[in-house]
Every structure is written in structure tokens, then in C-alpha cells.
Enzyme design. Structure first.
Site, short mmCIF file in Angstrom:
data_model
loop_
_atom_site.label_atom_id
_atom_site.label_comp_id
_atom_site.label_asym_id
_atom_site.label_seq_id
_atom_site.Cartn_x
_atom_site.Cartn_y
_atom_site.Cartn_z
N LYS A 139 6.34 -64.05 37.11
CA LYS A 139 7.16 -64.89 37.93
C LYS A 139 6.33 -66.19 38.02
O LYS A 139 5.58 -66.59 39.09
CB LYS A 139 7.52 -64.29 39.05
CG LYS A 139 8.81 -64.85 39.84
CD LYS A 139 9.17 -63.96 40.93
CE LYS A 139 10.40 -64.59 41.69
NZ LYS A 139 11.90 -64.58 40.97
C1 LIG Z 1 12.75 -63.54 40.57
C2 LIG Z 1 13.51 -63.59 39.46
C3 LIG Z 1 14.68 -62.59 39.28
C4 LIG Z 1 15.10 -61.47 40.19
O1 LIG Z 1 14.20 -60.65 40.76
P1 LIG Z 1 14.11 -59.59 41.97
O2 LIG Z 1 12.61 -59.26 41.98
O3 LIG Z 1 15.08 -59.10 41.92
O4 LIG Z 1 13.82 -60.94 43.18
C5 LIG Z 1 15.48 -62.56 38.03
N1 LIG Z 1 15.00 -63.56 37.18
C6 LIG Z 1 14.17 -64.54 37.19
C7 LIG Z 1 13.88 -65.47 36.35
C8 LIG Z 1 13.43 -64.34 38.39
O5 LIG Z 1 12.29 -65.48 38.52
#
Ligand SMILES: *Cc1c(COP(=O)(O)O)cnc(C)c1O
Length: 306
Positions: free
Chosen positions: A158
Site C-alpha cells: 500500500k
Molecule cells: C487499501 C486498498 C484496498 C482495500 O484494502 P482494505 O485492507 O480492505 O482497506 C484495496 N485496493 C487498494 C488499491 C487499496 O489501496
């Protein structure tokens, strides 16, 4: 946006307006930062809890490892700092944003000896895609921008830099009058949205993109487990845009978006054009879990009191 009192900044709680960095911060120029989105919910019957705290903090550390930076804090220190931030701001529920970034120092791409700094902010954040979205569902379009190839940007991190791809898709979708974008991978299969994972339902069977070109969402993982526990069949399997068109139901999952139904894709109504029965079932059970109403999932909650 709604501000709160304090932001945790490398071990100290500093007033919101004083949590600042230099304009030559490496991450500002090159996207060398990793972050998390976490939610805390007030519990039915009193107190509050952070949803899947350790899993989020572990993912932050993993994201840093993937992009090659070292966060100088342990999982326990970061988890405690998150709780401290919530308590200092007296927040019974919140959206929490930890961010670790390469700071000020050398200006070249090589991050070298620049410090890695960490902040934790929290603020109130309602339904990410609008108050009606959770009830009625949203309208989405297939993006003209592909999700990055698995060997281009590291989708399991992320990472801030990865978000240019999401921003391009989001602006295009919004400019064209849609709420959100559905992005395909470089092989043409449905991948994910700009910050949400995707599920479709057909003939009672749920399908979600495998963990290849996507960010492994913690909400996705929670819904996978919940759906199995409720007796649904869930497949982690690639699917195409036209399979999405003929789904009976579809929804996004994400910490910000929670479980958001999709009522239309590329001007094709999905199912009955509203939140479907399985989507609603999962939504209802998900909200029970995060609000501490289902003790079977107590492990997912880190309680705190103000
Ligand atoms: C954060 C994110 C998600 C969702 O992740 P969660 O852990 O459920 O919040 C999905 N796709 C992307 C590109 C993200 O950055």
C-alpha cells in the site's frame, strides 16, 4: 476535512496544525511512502474497538519491506501508538491513517540515508462513497487505465507512489459521471478499484479476484471468511468484464468503502440494479462484527476505552 487535536509524529503527539515536513521531503517528490487505512468503531453496549489492528500494522511493515524502506518501530509500538492517538483525540470511532515516508535529506531517487518518518492521524470519516452508496449502490465504469503490471509497481504494497494509477482512474471515472472505476489488469481481467477490492455474485456463488494484481484487502479477507462461515461458496478466481456485466450482484470491499454495493457497470444494470440479497446479508453481518455484536470474531477487535 474535519480535523482533530493531535497527530502522532515519531513518538510524540503534536497539535494537528504543527505536524509538518519540509517541501524537499523525498516522499513528496517520488512517492516513497507506505500507508494504512484502519477503522475504529463504537461497540454496541459501550467502549470502542479497532478492527483488525495487528493485521493492518503488519501490512504496513510488509509494504515498507516490499518497497525497500525500514520503519524503525515494531508492530507492538505502532499498535500502541494508534490506540494512543485515538485516546488523545477522544475518538469513539475513527478512520486512522498511519503513514511512513522517506524524509528530508538527499534529493536523488536513491533514498540512501534519508530518515524514515512515521505519522498516525485519525479523523471522523463517514461512508467513503457517499451516504447513499451503502444503501443504494453505486455506478462504476471500466477504466481506460490498466492496473500496473505485477512487475511494474508492487501492488501488494500500500504505497503512495502506486496511487498515481488510482488517481488517473478515479479522475476519469468522476469526470465521466461515475462514482468509481473498475480497473483491469494487463491481461484484461478484472483487477480492483482505485482503493477497493471487487466481488461479484452469480447463481449464489461469490467470486473475487485472486491475490495477484491486487492489494490484499483486509476487508476482502474478512468478507471471504465471513461468507464461508455463513455457508456461501467463494471462489478466488479471475473473471472478465463481461462476466461482471451478467452478475446478479456485485460489491466493493475496503476499509474506507466498507461493503459498497455496485448497481451499474458501463451502463449495464447489475442484477436488479440495487443492493442484492447476499450483499445485504454480508453487509449486515459485517457491521455486526465491527460493532462487537458477534463474539465469534472477537479476535478481530482490539478494544479501547476513552
Ligand atoms: C487499501 C486498498 C484496498 C482495500 O484494502 P482494505 O485492507 O480492505 O482497506 C484495496 N485496493 C487498494 C488499491 C487499496 O489501496
Amino acid at each position: 476535512m474535519q480535523t482533530t487535536e493531535f497527530i502522532w509524529f515519531d513518538g510524540k503527539l503534536v497539535p494537528w496544525n504543527e505536524a509538518q515536513v519540509h517541501v524537499l521531503t523525498h516522499a513528496l517528490h517520488y512517492g516513497s511512502a507506505v500507508f494504512e487505512g484502519i477503522r475504529a468503531y463504537a461497540r454496541t453496549g459501550g467502549g470502542s474497538a479497532v478492527f483488525r489492528l495487528k493485521d493492518h500494522v503488519q501490512r504496513l511493515l510488509n509494504s515498507a519491506k516490499i518497497i525497500g524502506i525500514t520503519i524503525p518501530y515494531t508492530l507492538d509500538v505502532l499498535s500502541e501508538a494508534i490506540l494512543q492517538t485515538l485516546k488523545a483525540n477522544k475518538m469513539p470511532d475513527a478512520y486512522i491513517r498511519p503513514l511512513s515516508f522517506v524524509g528530508y535529506g538527499e534529493m536523488g531517487v536513491y533514498p540512501g540515508a534519508n530518515p524514515v518518518q512515521t505519522i498516525i492521524a485519525a479523523w471522523p470519516w463517514g461512508a467513503y462513497l457517499g451516504p447513499e452508496a451503502l444503501e443504494r449502490g453505486i455506478r462504476v465504469k471500466t477504466s481506460s487505465f490498466a492496473r500496473s503490471h505485477v512487475n511494474t509497481s508492487m501492488s501488494k504494497a500500500k504505497a503512495a507512489g502506486n496511487y498515481i494509477n488510482s488517481i488517473l482512474a478515479k479522475i476519469e471515472a468522476r469526470d465521466d459521471g461515475y462514482d468509481e472505476a473498475v480497473m483491469l489488469d494487463t491481461n484484461g481481467f478484472v483487477s480492483e478499484a482505485t482503493g477497493e477490492n471487487i466481488f461479484i455474485v452469480r447463481d449464489g456463488i461469490l467470486k473475487t479476484t485472486p491475490w495477484t494484481s491486487i492489494l490484499g484487502g483486509i476487508t476482502r479477507d474478512s468478507v471471504l471468511k465471513l461468507a464461508c462461515d455463513l455457508g456461501y461458496t467463494v471462489l478466488e478466481q479471475q473473471f472478465t468484464r463481461d462476466e461482471f456485466y451478467i452478475a446478479d450482484e456485485a460489491f466493493f470491499t475496503g476499509t474506507a468503502a466498507e461493503i459498497t454495493p455496485i448497481r451499474e457497470l458501463d451502463h449495464r444494470q447489475i442484477g436488479a440494479g440495487q443492493a442484492g440479497p447476499i450483499t445485504k446479508h454480508l453487509q449486515k453481518e459485517f457491521f455486526k462484527i465491527v460493532q462487537g455484536e458477534n463474539s465469534h470474531y472477537a479476535d478481530w477487535l482490539t478494544p479501547y476505552t476513552l
